[in-house]
Design a protein around this motif. Sequence first.
Motif, PDB file in Angstrom:
ATOM      1  N   PRO A 141      -7.575 135.349  63.786  1.00 55.00           N
ATOM      2  CA  PRO A 141      -7.079 135.873  64.715  1.00 55.00           C
ATOM      3  C   PRO A 141      -6.328 135.716  65.637  1.00 55.00           C
ATOM      4  O   PRO A 141      -5.362 135.446  66.194  1.00 55.00           O
ATOM      5  N   THR A 142      -6.489 134.047  66.352  1.00 52.94           N
ATOM      6  CA  THR A 142      -5.676 133.020  67.020  1.00 52.94           C
ATOM      7  C   THR A 142      -4.639 132.592  66.937  1.00 52.94           C
ATOM      8  O   THR A 142      -4.080 131.824  67.142  1.00 52.94           O
ATOM      9  N   SER A 143      -4.375 132.805  65.614  1.00 52.07           N
ATOM     10  CA  SER A 143      -3.855 131.350  64.906  1.00 52.07           C
ATOM     11  C   SER A 143      -2.030 131.863  65.060  1.00 52.07           C
ATOM     12  O   SER A 143      -1.697 133.576  65.236  1.00 52.07           O
ATOM     13  N   GLU A 144      -0.694 130.994  64.900  1.00 51.36           N
ATOM     14  CA  GLU A 144       0.115 131.288  64.693  1.00 51.36           C
ATOM     15  C   GLU A 144       1.123 131.030  63.541  1.00 51.36           C
ATOM     16  O   GLU A 144       0.563 130.275  63.076  1.00 51.36           O
ATOM     17  N   LEU A 145       1.916 131.339  63.646  1.00 55.75           N
ATOM     18  CA  LEU A 145       3.160 130.849  62.014  1.00 55.75           C
ATOM     19  C   LEU A 145       4.490 130.494  62.487  1.00 55.75           C
ATOM     20  O   LEU A 145       4.781 131.258  63.210  1.00 55.75           O
ATOM     21  N   ILE A 146       4.580 129.898  62.397  1.00 49.42           N
ATOM     22  CA  ILE A 146       5.665 128.591  62.823  1.00 49.42           C
ATOM     23  C   ILE A 146       6.938 128.404  61.031  1.00 49.42           C
ATOM     24  O   ILE A 146       6.058 128.039  60.482  1.00 49.42           O
ATOM     25  N   THR A 147       7.970 128.519  61.041  1.00 48.13           N
ATOM     26  CA  THR A 147       8.283 128.230  59.431  1.00 48.13           C
ATOM     27  C   THR A 147       9.687 126.401  60.110  1.00 48.13           C
ATOM     28  O   THR A 147      10.096 126.714  60.793  1.00 48.13           O
ATOM     29  N   ILE A 148       9.938 126.128  59.073  1.00 51.01           N
ATOM     30  CA  ILE A 148      10.912 125.173  59.549  1.00 51.01           C
ATOM     31  C   ILE A 148      11.518 125.677  58.108  1.00 51.01           C
ATOM     32  O   ILE A 148      11.681 125.348  56.668  1.00 51.01           O
ATOM     33  N   LYS A 149      12.408 125.219  59.084  1.00 54.65           N
ATOM     34  CA  LYS A 149      13.923 125.634  58.219  1.00 54.65           C
ATOM     35  C   LYS A 149      14.084 125.276  56.863  1.00 54.65           C
ATOM     36  O   LYS A 149      14.331 123.487  57.146  1.00 54.65           O
ATOM     37  N   GLY A 150      14.894 125.759  55.844  1.00 52.59           N
ATOM     38  CA  GLY A 150      15.597 125.226  54.970  1.00 52.59           C
ATOM     39  C   GLY A 150      14.208 123.405  54.416  1.00 52.59           C
ATOM     40  O   GLY A 150      15.164 122.396  53.954  1.00 52.59           O
ATOM     41  N   VAL A 151      13.384 124.443  54.082  1.00 50.50           N
ATOM     42  CA  VAL A 151      12.690 123.045  53.547  1.00 50.50           C
ATOM     43  C   VAL A 151      12.423 124.350  52.463  1.00 50.50           C
ATOM     44  O   VAL A 151      11.587 125.507  52.547  1.00 50.50           O
TER      45      VAL A 151
END
Length: 255
Positions: A223-233
């Motif tokens: 529930p406290t998570s965050e999602l970060i996308t690294i582009k181009g991989v």
Amino acid sequence: MELYANVLGGGKPFLILHGFLGMSDNWKTLGAKFSEAGYQVHLIDQRNHGRSPHTDEFNYQVMAKDINEYCKKNKLENIILLGHSMGGKTAMKTACEFPQLIEKLVVADIAPKYYAPHHQTILDGLTMLSNSELTSRGQADEKLKEYIEEWGVRQFLLKNLYWKEKGKLALRMNLEVLKDKVNEIGQALTSEEIFKGDTLFLNGGNSKYIQEGDKDLLKEHFPTSELITIKGVGHWLHAEKPDEFYQTVINFINK
């Protein structure tokens, strides 16, 4: 079960778990960077991989217990736990089973959902290598090329080769059990498995492992998570853009 680990540096314990058919060596370069930032980095070989023991038992339940036992034996607490792919599944399971152990959780390019088996071609290629008389890495690469076109994937797999005796190469992983238990790799967390601690999910912009529709599922379990996308991989995001991966993780764990 005494897991093999390569320990780098000193400071707050930071455990890193490799993916399916990988090993701790895959993380040596990034592990060294994290240790230079003041962490005691434990690059772990999960059971049936690398230099860790071979066993017929292979599922996320026992692999989470392996991590808990490793921490007990080495008197580690309030750890940072990072896992990629299969290692991310082990890390999620460990966080849900032993939440008191973990201060921060980082999961690289995997969701807590079910994934159908999709490693058959790779397993076929490794089986062929296992049944061959291999006398050089170049020869092994040529043979593996018949199954796997991507140079990077072949190099990742060929890290498993070692000199069993003079002039004879063999694979470190417990291939027979991994083939037999391949359905375990894709298992999902159960609906009641929840970890409320600080969690970061990282995904590759070109990878299909974490989809747009998985965002609610991540929040249900974490529930406290965050999602970060690294582009181009793609799926090997830490190998394709190591500097960006490193900086994103450091920013999260130093918060």
